[in-house]
Design an enzyme around this catalytic site. Sequence first.
Site, PDB file in Angstrom:
ATOM      1  N   ALA A 133       2.289  10.374   1.618  1.00  0.00           N
ATOM      2  CA  ALA A 133       2.427  10.137   0.179  1.00  0.00           C
ATOM      3  C   ALA A 133       1.198  10.712  -0.514  1.00  0.00           C
ATOM      4  CB  ALA A 133       2.553   8.644  -0.117  1.00  0.00           C
ATOM      5  N   LYS A 155      -5.925   5.729   3.449  1.00  0.00           N
ATOM      6  CA  LYS A 155      -5.880   6.230   2.078  1.00  0.00           C
ATOM      7  C   LYS A 155      -7.178   6.964   1.778  1.00  0.00           C
ATOM      8  CE  LYS A 155      -4.906   4.547  -2.625  1.00  0.00           C
ATOM      9  NZ  LYS A 155      -4.515   3.350  -3.412  1.00  0.00           N
ATOM     10  N   ASP A 290       1.418  -4.606 -10.136  1.00  0.00           N
ATOM     11  CA  ASP A 290       2.279  -3.416 -10.108  1.00  0.00           C
ATOM     12  C   ASP A 290       3.384  -3.603  -9.071  1.00  0.00           C
ATOM     13  OD1 ASP A 290       2.932  -0.943 -11.124  1.00  0.00           O
ATOM     14  OD2 ASP A 290       1.632   0.187  -9.784  1.00  0.00           O
TER      15      ASP A 290
END
Length: 509
Positions: A133, A155, A290
């Site tokens: 991603a 990440k 979120d």
Amino acid sequence: MRGPHNIIRLIRTGATFERTGAMKVVLEALDAGPLLRMTFRTLVWPFQWLGYKGDVNMPPVTRALTALGPAYIKFGQVLSTRPDVVGEDMAAQLRVLQDKLPPFSMEEAKTAIQSELGASTDVLFSTFSEPVAAASLAQVHKAHLADTGEAVAVKVLRPGIEKAFRKDVDAFYFAARAIEVLSPASRRLRPMDVITHFEGVVAGELDLRLESSAAAEFATNTAKDEGFQVPLVRWHLSSRRVMTLDWAEGSSIGENAQLDAAGHDRTELASRVLQLFLNHALRDGFFHGDMHQGNLKVAASGEIIAYDFGIMGRIDEYTRRVYAEILFGFIRKDYQRVAEVHFEAGYVPAHQDVDEFARALRAVGEPIFGMDASHISMARLLSYLFEVTERFGMETRTELILLQRTMVVVEGVARSLDPHMNIWQVAKPVVESYIKQSIGPKALLRDLGKTAMVLSRFGPQLPRLAEQALIRQNNPQPQPRPTSLANQLGWMAFGGALVGAGVWLSALL
């Protein structure tokens, strides 16, 4: 530096908005006055050719923001949490902004990991995949630990993203100040505060240690929540620009066909995701800000897995009680009490009439409660409530806006799982439980005990603090001199002249 040099960057931005048709849409959403409209359109119209074309298949605003790059995409996403600023229609458009960008190279990712963690990926991991991603700020790789073989998500921030964001945020501040000066009506939306809020959100996402901390705190708070899971942070493999979490395996909560094929009960999942959010907000005062389908998975065991902790909401205990009483009042249709809570909390100015406000709230609630259960919507209620509170002079409270926006998103997730869900019936037990624990004799005794503890710690300082407060009250600081409109317009004209001269010279050369 927030000076006129930012006009060069802003003209490119304005040119892109003008070229894509987004300028008109944004000025209408902001209810911009004629001076602001004339100034912006006059400055950018001659430079349309400098603007990016963008994807013609997108709506104007999302097309412009996507074309302008990562900072603008992130700004649009943050603005989607502020319907009080951009309106419900614009907020809905911004929520579909795609955060998918081309990944940066494996070499750059591995170099960042080597620099941050002090060891190469070959040493730390037995496998390290291509990006799975890629978003505006960072990208994610799947890896397996060299020593245990456990799967993890790594990440990594984009190279140079911090510097790029600082430049764009600098320009955003300049634009916000210009809007406030040129359009006094816009000041009720507090443009400078909006940019400050955005800067704070992005600062938290540009330091992955802060996101790691948020993930760890969230995991601790929710450790005993049945049917919920937060991937654990691998602290020894995390730093400012790298974050490593346990890998989350499961079906996306937005893929109903996959959930059905896996044998999950979507009705139960819908109720659970809503009740989990309410528990996190009311019980802990710390919630995932979120919680859309892209950040939720369902494990094979049926547990809901949350990830991506860049935007987290925090509300203090008093605000939680106020919010719970407002929800509970609507559930019981006690509009008088809902009105009184708004006044007690100071959300509505004291000079307003509480009985008139209660009647306005009844006009909000009764049509909604008269609907079929499957059509009762928290999103609709909050939209109407915002209109009423604005009419009665309620000021914007950022923490409540994020809470309300997240509530709307979570409702959307729940509705996608079970379209016939009765949101009030599902919410009622959580809110009732919190009310019983937080409001009443036991809660009062607990509050008094906390107060006594605070006073015992600061007791020796109370006389000095009282004296200093009285001195400050009797000797107020002089108010700073406001910057004049003429001064601001002069700087803008000077910057515009510089840009025009630069364009003219480049054409000659």
